[in-house]
Design an enzyme around this catalytic site. Sequence first.
Site, short mmCIF file in Angstrom:
data_model
loop_
_atom_site.label_atom_id
_atom_site.label_comp_id
_atom_site.label_asym_id
_atom_site.label_seq_id
_atom_site.Cartn_x
_atom_site.Cartn_y
_atom_site.Cartn_z
N ASP A 1 -4.68 -44.56 20.98
CA ASP A 1 -5.00 -44.01 19.66
C ASP A 1 -4.59 -45.00 18.56
O ASP A 1 -4.84 -44.76 17.38
CB ASP A 1 -4.39 -42.62 19.46
N ASP B 1 -5.93 -42.30 25.50
CA ASP B 1 -4.97 -41.49 24.76
C ASP B 1 -5.61 -40.18 24.31
O ASP B 1 -6.75 -40.17 23.85
CB ASP B 1 -4.54 -42.24 23.48
N LYS C 1 -3.43 -40.15 28.55
CA LYS C 1 -2.02 -40.35 28.16
C LYS C 1 -1.74 -39.39 27.01
O LYS C 1 -2.60 -39.21 26.14
CB LYS C 1 -1.77 -41.80 27.74
N GLU D 1 1.58 -38.07 24.24
CA GLU D 1 2.95 -38.29 23.75
C GLU D 1 3.76 -37.01 23.92
O GLU D 1 3.32 -35.93 23.53
CB GLU D 1 2.91 -38.66 22.27
N GLU E 1 8.50 -46.20 24.75
CA GLU E 1 8.24 -47.01 23.55
C GLU E 1 9.48 -47.14 22.68
O GLU E 1 10.11 -46.14 22.31
CB GLU E 1 7.08 -46.41 22.73
#
Length: 266
Positions: A49, A88, A118, A120, A183
């Site tokens: 993204d 994402d 993916k 978050e 990250e």
Amino acid sequence: MAEQISRMTVPRFMALKDKGRKISMLTAYDFPFAKLLDEAGVDAVLVGDSLSMVVQGHENTLHVTLDEIIYHAEMVGRAVERALVVVDMPFPTFHLGPTAAVAHAARLLKESRCQAVKLEGGVEQAATIATLVSAGIPVMGHVGLRPQTVHQMGGYKVQRDEERLMADARAAEQAGAFAVVLECIPPAIAAKVTGALRIPTIGIGAGNECDGQVLVLHDLVGLTAGYVPNFVRQYADLRTTVRQAVEQYCQDVAACVFPSEGQAAK
Ligand code: KIV
């Protein structure tokens, strides 16, 4: 006879950790770069993204929509023959509960040729990850700095809460994620998380003891115009190369030396 290309699959990707073979992942958002990455031998291509910032020119990753990322993922999926393609889930396609997340992730898989999504989040997204996985959708988790929460975090900051990082990474693994991005976390914590998990960790700004690394392609090849984080290694300077080529072209057109005789239709 055409050369047989051996495709990276989710199980093969996971097995790289046991083999102790470091994993390479890079972002791509269009056909030509995705093809180059695949030819160069990267293990996984991420339609991140980060598209929102890198290609669309927004100030953060919150702006890209599901339809927009599908449009780009389809180009990438068409280009890649060998690497694993991960897409994402944009904000807020997985924040409205597991059922909505399955509907959105299913569109990503059906309308692009990607093999995994993916998202978050760790502990707070565990139920959603588990539901996606039980629907047959491979999920890569993403913990530590989560750019989609930039307003809540008050900026892009190194994440140092070891207990929380470990809990988030474990929650993603227990929910069935096949890998997890770490990250912007201190390398010592990333090493501990990597040692504690059976699934591969893919680091960005998390030191070299992760099982693999990911970078934004435009940072790596020197196409990013603005701020580039200090954890990036720039391997080329394409901004200068492209600018010089275009300046030369403009000069040649002005001086009437392009096109030359050989560059006309015959
Ligand atoms: O969107 C993205 O490019 C990412 C990577 C930097 C991990 O999430």
